[in-house]
Scaffold this motif. Structure first.
Motif, PDB file in Angstrom:
ATOM      1  N   LEU A  14       0.836  -1.208   0.000  1.00 18.38           N
ATOM      2  CA  LEU A  14       0.000   0.000   0.000  1.00 18.38           C
ATOM      3  C   LEU A  14       0.871   1.258   0.000  1.00 18.38           C
ATOM      4  O   LEU A  14       0.597   2.224  -0.725  1.00 18.38           O
ATOM      5  N   GLU A  15       1.920   1.233   0.817  1.00 19.98           N
ATOM      6  CA  GLU A  15       2.838   2.377   0.874  1.00 19.98           C
ATOM      7  C   GLU A  15       3.522   2.599  -0.472  1.00 19.98           C
ATOM      8  O   GLU A  15       3.703   3.741  -0.907  1.00 19.98           O
ATOM      9  N   LEU A  16       3.897   1.516  -1.148  1.00 18.40           N
ATOM     10  CA  LEU A  16       4.541   1.638  -2.455  1.00 18.40           C
ATOM     11  C   LEU A  16       3.571   2.192  -3.500  1.00 18.40           C
ATOM     12  O   LEU A  16       3.975   2.991  -4.353  1.00 18.40           O
ATOM     13  N   LEU A  17       2.311   1.790  -3.431  1.00 13.34           N
ATOM     14  CA  LEU A  17       1.313   2.349  -4.356  1.00 13.34           C
ATOM     15  C   LEU A  17       1.154   3.848  -4.127  1.00 13.34           C
ATOM     16  O   LEU A  17       1.036   4.624  -5.080  1.00 13.34           O
ATOM     17  N   MET A  18       1.156   4.252  -2.859  1.00 15.15           N
ATOM     18  CA  MET A  18       1.067   5.688  -2.565  1.00 15.15           C
ATOM     19  C   MET A  18       2.277   6.426  -3.124  1.00 15.15           C
ATOM     20  O   MET A  18       2.139   7.502  -3.708  1.00 15.15           O
ATOM     21  N   ALA A  19       3.445   5.874  -2.970  1.00 20.25           N
ATOM     22  CA  ALA A  19       4.651   6.505  -3.504  1.00 20.25           C
ATOM     23  C   ALA A  19       4.580   6.594  -5.022  1.00 20.25           C
ATOM     24  O   ALA A  19       4.918   7.632  -5.604  1.00 20.25           O
ATOM     25  N   ALA A  20       4.112   5.534  -5.677  1.00 21.40           N
ATOM     26  CA  ALA A  20       3.986   5.554  -7.135  1.00 21.40           C
ATOM     27  C   ALA A  20       2.978   6.608  -7.571  1.00 21.40           C
ATOM     28  O   ALA A  20       3.208   7.327  -8.549  1.00 21.40           O
ATOM     29  N   ALA A  21       1.875   6.720  -6.851  1.00 19.51           N
ATOM     30  CA  ALA A  21       0.847   7.717  -7.186  1.00 19.51           C
ATOM     31  C   ALA A  21       1.385   9.133  -7.039  1.00 19.51           C
ATOM     32  O   ALA A  21       0.995  10.031  -7.788  1.00 19.51           O
ATOM     33  N   SER A  22       2.301   9.321  -6.096  1.00 25.13           N
ATOM     34  CA  SER A  22       2.843  10.670  -5.878  1.00 25.13           C
ATOM     35  C   SER A  22       3.644  11.158  -7.076  1.00 25.13           C
ATOM     36  O   SER A  22       3.787  12.356  -7.282  1.00 25.13           O
ATOM     37  N   PHE A  23       4.138  10.233  -7.916  1.00 26.04           N
ATOM     38  CA  PHE A  23       4.884  10.602  -9.122  1.00 26.04           C
ATOM     39  C   PHE A  23       3.964  10.955 -10.292  1.00 26.04           C
ATOM     40  O   PHE A  23       4.418  11.467 -11.306  1.00 26.04           O
ATOM     41  N   CYS A  24       2.685  10.623 -10.176  1.00 24.83           N
ATOM     42  CA  CYS A  24       1.751  10.793 -11.285  1.00 24.83           C
ATOM     43  C   CYS A  24       1.075  12.158 -11.250  1.00 24.83           C
ATOM     44  O   CYS A  24       0.773  12.685 -10.181  1.00 24.83           O
ATOM     45  N   GLU A  25       0.808  12.671 -12.422  1.00 24.73           N
ATOM     46  CA  GLU A  25       0.053  13.915 -12.573  1.00 24.73           C
ATOM     47  C   GLU A  25      -1.429  13.624 -12.373  1.00 24.73           C
ATOM     48  O   GLU A  25      -1.885  12.499 -12.571  1.00 24.73           O
ATOM     49  N   VAL A  26      -2.188  14.661 -12.043  1.00 26.70           N
ATOM     50  CA  VAL A  26      -3.639  14.540 -11.947  1.00 26.70           C
ATOM     51  C   VAL A  26      -4.185  14.337 -13.354  1.00 26.70           C
ATOM     52  O   VAL A  26      -3.809  15.049 -14.285  1.00 26.70           O
TER      53      VAL A  26
END
Length: 174
Positions: free
Chosen positions: A147-159
């Motif tokens: 879950l933490e890794l998914l959050m980190a990956a999402a933080s790299f993505c644009e809206v």
């Protein structure tokens, strides 16, 4: 699980979708996400690929890779994440493959070793952890880390401009 709530909120705010490919966690990552109200807006689903045949035949993990590197490897985790992302057509995916114990470990791959991967259109990230404890403790720690890794990956993505509707969301009226 607070981390799952934060993840669902972040994915919804960025209008991103995700999927999971799980082996040793047996669906624990998907269960944590779907325990959060509103998860159907961002979580398309997952594949529990406990047996190597499912990794190969459903997720598209190369059979030679499984034979040479094994299911508990960076390469397998990467192909699992890319495979489920492609299969379910999501923005992000996470995979988990490891040895929860109490048996099955070796000197090279001890009990508690878990490989993770996140995949997006732009990048694939892999990492491993060795979690101490019982089978249940290893599985819970691995699910939380995913879950933490998914959050980190999402933080790299644009809206994204809009969130695509999954077939289930249409029926839900979302």
């Amino acid at each position: 699980m607070v981390t799952a709530e934060k993840l669902v909120r972040m994915l919804a705010e960025k209008r991103l979708t995700c999927a999971t490919a799980e082996s040793c966690t047996g669906g624990g990552v998907g269960a944590a996400i779907t325990a959060v109200a509103g998860a159907s807006e961002v979580f398309w689903g997952g594949v529990i690929s406990y047996d190597n045949s499912v990794k190969r035949d459903v997720l598209g993990v190369d059979g030679a890779l499984l034979e040479n590197k094994g299911a508990v490897s960076a390469e397998c985790a990467a192909e699992m994440a890319q495979g489920v992302r492609r299969l379910l057509k999501t923005d992000l995916a996470v995979s988990v493959t490891g040895i929860a114990g109490p048996g099955g470990g070796t000197r090279e791959k001890p009990v508690g070793l878990v490989w993770f991967a996140t995949a997006s259109a732009e990048r694939v990230h892999t990492e491993s952890r060795i979690f101490p404890g019982s089978r249940d403790e290893v599985r819970k720690a691995a699910a939380l880390h995913a879950l933490e890794l998914l959050m980190a990956a999402a933080s790299f993505c644009e809206v994204k401009a809009s969130l695509p509707l999954a077939a289930g969301n249409v029926a839900d009226g979302l």
